[in-house]
Write a protein that holds these residues in place. Sequence first.
Motif, PDB file in Angstrom:
ATOM      1  N   UNK A  88       0.831  -1.209   0.000  1.00  0.00           N
ATOM      2  CA  UNK A  88       0.000   0.000   0.000  1.00  0.00           C
ATOM      3  C   UNK A  88       0.864   1.258   0.000  1.00  0.00           C
ATOM      4  N   UNK A  89       1.946   1.231   0.785  1.00  0.00           N
ATOM      5  CA  UNK A  89       2.846   2.385   0.813  1.00  0.00           C
ATOM      6  C   UNK A  89       3.551   2.568  -0.527  1.00  0.00           C
ATOM      7  N   UNK A  90       3.926   1.470  -1.154  1.00  0.00           N
ATOM      8  CA  UNK A  90       4.599   1.542  -2.452  1.00  0.00           C
ATOM      9  C   UNK A  90       3.685   2.166  -3.502  1.00  0.00           C
ATOM     10  N   UNK A  91       2.428   1.723  -3.526  1.00  0.00           N
ATOM     11  CA  UNK A  91       1.474   2.263  -4.496  1.00  0.00           C
ATOM     12  C   UNK A  91       1.225   3.748  -4.212  1.00  0.00           C
ATOM     13  N   UNK A 128       4.047  10.489  -5.606  1.00  0.00           N
ATOM     14  CA  UNK A 128       5.416  10.994  -5.591  1.00  0.00           C
ATOM     15  C   UNK A 128       6.219  10.592  -6.803  1.00  0.00           C
ATOM     16  N   UNK A 129       5.547  10.016  -7.810  1.00  0.00           N
ATOM     17  CA  UNK A 129       6.267   9.543  -8.984  1.00  0.00           C
ATOM     18  C   UNK A 129       6.769   8.127  -8.772  1.00  0.00           C
ATOM     19  N   UNK A 130       7.077   7.455  -9.850  1.00  0.00           N
ATOM     20  CA  UNK A 130       7.587   6.087  -9.742  1.00  0.00           C
ATOM     21  C   UNK A 130       6.605   5.036 -10.199  1.00  0.00           C
ATOM     22  N   UNK A 131       5.689   5.412 -11.088  1.00  0.00           N
ATOM     23  CA  UNK A 131       4.699   4.451 -11.581  1.00  0.00           C
ATOM     24  C   UNK A 131       5.349   3.272 -12.285  1.00  0.00           C
ATOM     25  N   UNK A 132       6.496   3.490 -12.903  1.00  0.00           N
ATOM     26  CA  UNK A 132       7.147   2.428 -13.661  1.00  0.00           C
ATOM     27  C   UNK A 132       7.596   1.269 -12.779  1.00  0.00           C
ATOM     28  N   UNK A 164      -0.428  -6.214 -10.847  1.00  0.00           N
ATOM     29  CA  UNK A 164      -1.420  -6.301  -9.771  1.00  0.00           C
ATOM     30  C   UNK A 164      -1.453  -5.019  -8.946  1.00  0.00           C
ATOM     31  N   UNK A 165      -0.303  -4.374  -8.787  1.00  0.00           N
ATOM     32  CA  UNK A 165      -0.259  -3.111  -8.044  1.00  0.00           C
ATOM     33  C   UNK A 165      -0.927  -1.992  -8.828  1.00  0.00           C
ATOM     34  N   UNK A 166      -0.770  -2.006 -10.138  1.00  0.00           N
ATOM     35  CA  UNK A 166      -1.458  -1.023 -10.980  1.00  0.00           C
ATOM     36  C   UNK A 166      -2.970  -1.203 -10.853  1.00  0.00           C
ATOM     37  N   UNK A 167      -3.427  -2.432 -10.945  1.00  0.00           N
ATOM     38  CA  UNK A 167      -4.863  -2.706 -10.863  1.00  0.00           C
ATOM     39  C   UNK A 167      -5.415  -2.318  -9.499  1.00  0.00           C
TER      40      UNK A 167
END
Length: 422
Positions: free
Chosen positions: A317-320, A326-330, A335-338
């Motif tokens: 959750x913190x990573x997402x 804060x940037x870093x979508x790549x 599964x995290x995107x979804x």
Amino acid sequence: MDLFQDLKDRGLIYQHTDEQSLRKRLMSGPITLYCGFDPTADSLHIGSLLPILILKRFQLAGHKPIALVGGGTGLIGDPSGKASERVLNPQEIVEEWADKIKAQLSRFLDFERKDNPAIIANNYDWLGSLQVIEFLRDIGKNFPLGTMLAKESVETRMSKGISYTEFSYMILQSYDYMKLNELYGCELQVGGSDQWGNITAGIELIRRASGEQDKEMFGLTMPLVTKSDGVKFGKTEGGAVWLDPKKTSPYKFYQFWLNTDDRDVVKFLKYFTFLTIDEINALAQDLEREPEKRKAQRTLANEVTRLVHGQVALDRAEKITKALFGGGLKGLSASEVEEGFSDVPSAAIDNADISFVDLLVQAGVVSSKRQARESIENGAIYVNDLRCNDLETSVSQLERLDGKYLIVRRGKKNYYLIKFGQ
């Protein structure tokens, strides 16, 4: 530890039987207590979290909690806190939901603890075999009608109508208390403030049925959890906040707590975490000095998400959250995107051999090619964190997350998830 005082300091006590007697009993040795959870859905929501954590606090203090799943009372419906009659669910559905709630409760209470293991029980085990004549003769006779009508849970429903089915709920809950007293020596029932009438009715039944009017039995309720902005606690634009990660993802769960109002966060830290009062007071001082840092909210979100979903889910959750804000979508997996974009507009695109302008129209990001060109030229379109201002860009040139996703942002807050077919 003086558990009663700790509950008081946290604002967790709303009503209780004689304080002196209850304090004395708690200090004299372990007490067996219970709280009931009716299976009205396939998961508990965060409205149930407070009583669950009360049981956990008692267990950590050396007492013996019973989590009672209402497989029987769930077939009837509790009128408490409801303005109208509940919908009655089929028995097989209630049984299925009861099993799921049992599994959820096991995440919070320790049923293997050596000295004071928690107990899981289902009131259908005794309510399901009741004989109506025997029940009315032996149990019903102990309930004066005037007393029942005066209970708040019944009185507030009389003007709008209440069936005999829901009217009888008080008797069944009282019977639960009596059976748990007989089976496990249970002496204390805890619940929400709307349960006070049912709790005191159970105490009176035990005294009447045993013939011991001086028998010490105890009751304690917690306050109704409210939010300062007037919105009902546990509700979001997307509906209720559930404890089941399949119904409310850990990321959405984390965000719910992270977005707590400054006016509520200290109260919720006291209610829903096991931080000490001194630790919470220090966070309150941080909130007053530097509210923009939201340290209290981050601590609340961390503590409750870890408690409910575990450290791995909290890390996710913190990573997402960091990627989105804060940037870093790549760095996100599919599964995290979804999970992170489950509530934004989405579109599935089969043809990658189209222009970026056409993509924006097909995905519903803009309403026309003209608007797409204007938005791109004005620098209002971002793809996977990067501004896209080249009208000649083709979709095949864009790097997809995990090989199949594009996250498009128009302006500051309007996100769109685009998924490409394989």
